[in-house]
Design a protein around this motif. Sequence first.
Motif, mmCIF file in Angstrom:
data_model
loop_
_atom_site.group_PDB
_atom_site.id
_atom_site.type_symbol
_atom_site.label_atom_id
_atom_site.label_comp_id
_atom_site.label_asym_id
_atom_site.label_seq_id
_atom_site.Cartn_x
_atom_site.Cartn_y
_atom_site.Cartn_z
ATOM 1 N N SER A 1 -49.409 -26.490 5.272
ATOM 2 C CA SER A 1 -50.377 -25.386 5.346
ATOM 3 C C SER A 1 -49.897 -24.083 4.725
ATOM 4 N N SER A 2 -48.616 -24.014 4.366
ATOM 5 C CA SER A 2 -48.101 -22.787 3.738
ATOM 6 C C SER A 2 -46.932 -23.145 2.835
ATOM 7 N N GLY A 3 -46.386 -22.143 2.180
ATOM 8 C CA GLY A 3 -45.202 -22.332 1.359
ATOM 9 C C GLY A 3 -43.946 -22.059 2.179
ATOM 10 N N GLY A 4 -42.814 -22.050 1.505
ATOM 11 C CA GLY A 4 -41.547 -21.734 2.163
ATOM 12 C C GLY A 4 -40.836 -22.920 2.772
ATOM 13 N N TYR A 5 -41.328 -24.130 2.542
ATOM 14 C CA TYR A 5 -40.675 -25.314 3.090
ATOM 15 C C TYR A 5 -39.533 -25.753 2.187
ATOM 16 N N SER A 6 -38.536 -26.379 2.802
ATOM 17 C CA SER A 6 -37.448 -26.983 2.038
ATOM 18 C C SER A 6 -37.136 -28.340 2.660
ATOM 19 N N ILE A 7 -36.374 -29.139 1.930
ATOM 20 C CA ILE A 7 -36.020 -30.478 2.398
ATOM 21 C C ILE A 7 -34.510 -30.606 2.389
ATOM 22 N N GLN A 8 -33.979 -31.078 3.489
ATOM 23 C CA GLN A 8 -32.535 -31.260 3.637
ATOM 24 C C GLN A 8 -32.213 -32.756 3.592
ATOM 25 N N VAL A 9 -31.208 -33.130 2.824
ATOM 26 C CA VAL A 9 -30.708 -34.504 2.832
ATOM 27 C C VAL A 9 -29.694 -34.591 3.962
ATOM 28 N N GLU A 10 -30.001 -35.384 4.971
ATOM 29 C CA GLU A 10 -29.078 -35.530 6.093
ATOM 30 C C GLU A 10 -27.958 -36.504 5.758
ATOM 31 N N TYR A 11 -28.305 -37.609 5.088
ATOM 32 C CA TYR A 11 -27.267 -38.528 4.615
ATOM 33 C C TYR A 11 -27.828 -39.510 3.610
ATOM 34 N N VAL A 12 -26.908 -40.042 2.811
ATOM 35 C CA VAL A 12 -27.150 -41.200 1.954
ATOM 36 C C VAL A 12 -25.941 -42.093 2.189
ATOM 37 N N ARG A 13 -26.194 -43.261 2.781
ATOM 38 C CA ARG A 13 -25.117 -44.189 3.153
ATOM 39 C C ARG A 13 -25.467 -45.588 2.679
ATOM 40 N N GLU A 14 -24.439 -46.406 2.586
ATOM 41 C CA GLU A 14 -24.672 -47.802 2.211
ATOM 42 C C GLU A 14 -23.828 -48.722 3.068
ATOM 43 N N ASN A 15 -24.353 -49.923 3.253
ATOM 44 C CA ASN A 15 -23.568 -51.010 3.820
ATOM 45 C C ASN A 15 -23.613 -52.146 2.800
ATOM 46 N N GLU A 16 -23.279 -53.330 3.195
ATOM 47 C CA GLU A 16 -23.212 -54.423 2.222
ATOM 48 C C GLU A 16 -24.558 -54.763 1.598
ATOM 49 N N GLU A 17 -25.657 -54.593 2.350
ATOM 50 C CA GLU A 17 -26.965 -55.014 1.856
ATOM 51 C C GLU A 17 -27.899 -53.878 1.476
ATOM 52 N N GLU A 18 -27.700 -52.664 2.033
ATOM 53 C CA GLU A 18 -28.724 -51.628 1.924
ATOM 54 C C GLU A 18 -28.131 -50.250 1.634
ATOM 55 N N ILE A 19 -28.974 -49.401 1.041
ATOM 56 C CA ILE A 19 -28.688 -47.973 0.932
ATOM 57 C C ILE A 19 -29.667 -47.263 1.854
ATOM 58 N N HIS A 20 -29.161 -46.434 2.739
ATOM 59 C CA HIS A 20 -29.994 -45.691 3.685
ATOM 60 C C HIS A 20 -30.000 -44.219 3.298
ATOM 61 N N ILE A 21 -31.194 -43.627 3.332
ATOM 62 C CA ILE A 21 -31.329 -42.201 3.063
ATOM 63 C C ILE A 21 -32.168 -41.584 4.174
ATOM 64 N N LYS A 22 -31.738 -40.411 4.615
ATOM 65 C CA LYS A 22 -32.506 -39.684 5.624
ATOM 66 C C LYS A 22 -32.629 -38.235 5.180
ATOM 67 N N THR A 23 -33.865 -37.754 5.155
ATOM 68 C CA THR A 23 -34.133 -36.363 4.818
ATOM 69 C C THR A 23 -34.912 -35.730 5.958
ATOM 70 N N ARG A 24 -34.958 -34.390 5.929
ATOM 71 C CA ARG A 24 -35.681 -33.666 6.973
ATOM 72 C C ARG A 24 -36.407 -32.481 6.354
ATOM 73 N N LEU A 25 -37.663 -32.316 6.734
ATOM 74 C CA LEU A 25 -38.461 -31.190 6.270
ATOM 75 C C LEU A 25 -38.142 -29.973 7.132
ATOM 76 N N LEU A 26 -37.793 -28.879 6.469
ATOM 77 C CA LEU A 26 -37.489 -27.630 7.168
ATOM 78 C C LEU A 26 -38.596 -26.633 6.888
ATOM 79 N N GLY A 27 -39.152 -26.058 7.922
ATOM 80 C CA GLY A 27 -40.230 -25.093 7.783
ATOM 81 C C GLY A 27 -39.724 -23.731 7.362
ATOM 82 N N PRO A 28 -40.642 -22.840 7.035
ATOM 83 C CA PRO A 28 -40.261 -21.477 6.654
ATOM 84 C C PRO A 28 -39.557 -20.791 7.827
#
Length: 136
Positions: free
Chosen positions: A80-107
Motif C-alpha cells: 500500500s505504500s513505498g519504503g519497503y525493503s527485503i532482507q535475505v535471512e539465509y541461503v543454505r544447501e544440503n545434499e539435495e536442496e538449496i534453501h532461501i529465506k527472505t523477509r519483507l521489511l516495512g517502512p
Amino acid sequence: MEKRLSLICLIAWLAFSIVGCGMLQKKNSEAKEVDYTVVKKEELPSEVKKIIEVKKQEEFQMAYQCEGELYLLRGYGIQSSGGYSIQVEYVRENEEEIHIKTRLLGPESREEQKDTISCPSIVVKVENRNKKIVFD
C-alpha cells in the motif's frame, strides 16, 4: 492386557518421534551457507526483468537459469505504500536442496512511506548446483 497394549503403542510412538526429530536435526545441521549476490535491478538480464514485470503485482517465488547463472526471484506483490525493503535471512544447501529465506521489511518511518503503491522484489544470484530450490 489392553493397558499393556496401550503402553507398548505409546512407547513405540515416542521412540519413532525421537528418531524422527533426530533425523530432522541431522538434516538441518548438515546445511551449509551458500555464497550469493543480490543483483541490482539495472544489472538483471532482460529475461529476468520481463518475468518480474509480468509477475510483480502478485506474490511470487521462482528460480530462473539464464546465461549459465541461477537467479532466485522473490516478489511480495502490491504493497500500500513505498519504503519497503527485503532482507535475505539465509541461503543454505544440503545434499539435495538449496534453501532461501527472505523477509519483507516495512517502512521504518512515516517519511519513508510514499503515496504510491509498490511491488517489492529481490533477485539473488547463486552458482548453479543443479539442486532443487526451496523457498522457506
